[in-house]
Design a protein around this motif. Structure first.
Motif, PDB file in Angstrom:
ATOM      1  N   ALA A 114       0.828  -1.200   0.000  1.00 10.69           N
ATOM      2  CA  ALA A 114       0.000   0.000   0.000  1.00 10.69           C
ATOM      3  C   ALA A 114       0.863   1.252   0.000  1.00 10.69           C
ATOM      4  N   LEU A 118       0.925   4.351  -2.383  1.00  8.88           N
ATOM      5  CA  LEU A 118       0.728   5.696  -1.840  1.00  8.88           C
ATOM      6  C   LEU A 118       1.805   6.649  -2.330  1.00  8.88           C
ATOM      7  N   SER A 135      -0.784  10.764   5.379  1.00  6.65           N
ATOM      8  CA  SER A 135      -1.673   9.789   4.773  1.00  6.65           C
ATOM      9  C   SER A 135      -1.187   8.377   5.071  1.00  6.65           C
ATOM     10  N   TYR A 139      -3.382   5.597   6.771  1.00  8.27           N
ATOM     11  CA  TYR A 139      -3.569   4.272   6.191  1.00  8.27           C
ATOM     12  C   TYR A 139      -3.181   3.180   7.184  1.00  8.27           C
ATOM     13  N   THR A 140      -2.080   3.411   7.846  1.00  5.19           N
ATOM     14  CA  THR A 140      -1.634   2.424   8.834  1.00  5.19           C
ATOM     15  C   THR A 140      -2.701   2.168   9.885  1.00  5.19           C
ATOM     16  N   ALA A 142      -5.813   2.639   9.543  1.00  3.42           N
ATOM     17  CA  ALA A 142      -6.939   1.976   8.899  1.00  3.42           C
ATOM     18  C   ALA A 142      -6.718   0.480   8.793  1.00  3.42           C
ATOM     19  N   VAL A 148      -9.762  -1.979   5.866  1.00  4.31           N
ATOM     20  CA  VAL A 148      -9.499  -2.199   4.453  1.00  4.31           C
ATOM     21  C   VAL A 148     -10.283  -3.393   3.931  1.00  4.31           C
ATOM     22  N   VAL A 156      -8.509   2.798  -0.497  1.00  2.00           N
ATOM     23  CA  VAL A 156      -8.234   3.291   0.853  1.00  2.00           C
ATOM     24  C   VAL A 156      -7.014   4.208   0.841  1.00  2.00           C
ATOM     25  N   VAL A 157      -6.054   3.843   0.050  1.00  2.00           N
ATOM     26  CA  VAL A 157      -4.890   4.718  -0.100  1.00  2.00           C
ATOM     27  C   VAL A 157      -5.331   6.086  -0.603  1.00  2.00           C
ATOM     28  N   ALA A 160      -7.117   7.995   2.078  1.00  2.00           N
ATOM     29  CA  ALA A 160      -6.188   8.489   3.094  1.00  2.00           C
ATOM     30  C   ALA A 160      -5.440   9.714   2.592  1.00  2.00           C
ATOM     31  N   THR A 191     -14.667   6.030   0.464  1.00  2.00           N
ATOM     32  CA  THR A 191     -13.697   5.507   1.432  1.00  2.00           C
ATOM     33  C   THR A 191     -13.133   6.632   2.291  1.00  2.00           C
ATOM     34  N   VAL A 195     -13.313   6.144   6.159  1.00  2.00           N
ATOM     35  CA  VAL A 195     -12.091   6.081   6.952  1.00  2.00           C
ATOM     36  C   VAL A 195     -12.043   7.199   7.993  1.00  2.00           C
TER      37      VAL A 195
END
Length: 308
Positions: A114, A118, A135, A139-140, A142, A148, A156-157, A160, A191, A195
DNA sequence: AAGACGAAAGTGGTTGA
DNA sequence: TCAACAACTTTCGTCTT
């Protein structure tokens, strides 16, 4: 959509360097700062920020989230260490190593992929490092909360990244994110909302002024025009013209008006294109601006006559 | 001929029952 | 979950430069 600067408008030199941290593009020949994010305009007042004190984490541990192990990798043991260990310790050593392996597989493997994605998108959009970090952090989080699942990693990336942009006042539009990531605009928005809601991240409504610098630069408008349009925006906000409207539309209209004032006329279509809205929207905002603000006299300076 | 303007109908998302 | 609603878009016809 982003109109990439390839040559220095001042001296025509083609060697531009980009300072990621400051978000600037600088000509190496004449030193001209071609594009920079404008100075912080203090966070604008908005009417609907009812959320109570969601603590904002402005600072944290000095780690980097853009590496899957956050730059703090733990290597359990090297061969060299092994030689120095006695029997008991040696068993411990193997146990630990096994553990390490187990933990790392699922989540970290995902993160590794990911974060590569990103970085790709981030550099495509020329986002400052700070946004990339943010971001990655989002993401982490998330991933750790299992958000995810059921969604594509890429979306999701993108979500974020979009959230991080907003938090850092370097807004990119959903369209831009969508183009850069190859995810549908709808999906990115979805998303993003999901998120941020799940992680309890509060995001202030983006400020039209944050778009001005970028749009103005894409339209090659002068600095005066730019600051004028910011003035207009401030007035517009006082007149409560801005709430509930799309920030890009307002920014575009303000830019359009101030371009007229400075005799740097751009067509509505041109402005609409860089702002990612339609002419109609610009017209509507533009009309509201004229109605509410006393701009007509200023426009007359560059125009012979104006009725109404 | 191109740009500006405005009306009307359509779209996707939010909100409130 | 559904309907009402606001913002924005698309499309198209008319006016202005």
């Amino acid at each position: 959509m982003p109109e990439l600067v390839k040559k220095c408008p001042e001296c025509g030199g083609a060697s531009l360097s980009w300072n990621r941290d400051r978000g600037e593009i600088i000509c190496r020949d004449c030193g001209l700062v071609i594009e920079e994010k404008m100075v912080d305009f203090s966070q604008e007042w908005r009417e609907f920020d009812s959320e109570d004190g969601e603590k904002r984490r402005r600072s944290g541990a000095p780690m980097t989230y853009t590496q899957y192990d956050q730059g703090l990798g733990t290597e359990v043991g090297q061969k060299a260490d092994l030689l120095r260990l006695g029997g008991k310790d040696r068993n411990k050593f193997f146990r630990l190593r096994k553990w390490q392996y187990r933990i790392s597989t699922a989540i970290e493997r995902n993160l590794k992929l990911a974060l590569a994605e990103l970085k790709r998108v981030s550099s495509y959009l020329k986002l400052p490092k700070s946004v990339e970090e943010e971001s990655a952090r989002i993401y982490t989080l998330a991933v750790q909360r299992g958000l995810v699942r059921g969604r594509s990693m890429e979306s999701v990336v993108a979500g974020a990244l979009y959230a991080a942009c907003r938090r850092h006042d370097v807004p990119r539009t959903l369209d831009e994110l969508s183009e850069a990531s190859g995810i549908e605009k709808k999906e990115v928005g979805r998303t993003y909302r999901f998120v941020t809601r799940e992680l309890g991240i509060t995001i202030l409504p983006s400020n039209p002024a944050d778009y001005i610098a970028r749009f103005a630069s894409a339209l090659k408008l002068s600095a005066e025009t730019q600051s004028k349009s910011i003035e207009i925006l401030e007035q517009a906000q006082k007149a409560e013209l801005t709430s509930g409207r799309g920030p890009t539309g307002i920014a575009a209209a303000a830019l359009y008006v101030s371009a007229l004032m400075h005799g740097e006329k751009r067509t509505q279509r041109e402005v609409a294109d860089v702002a990612g809205v339609t002419e109609v929207t610009i017209r509507n905002r533009y009309k509201e601006l004229l109605d509410e603000l006393d701009l007509e006299s200023e426009i007359k300076k560059t125009k012979k006559k104006k009725k109404r």
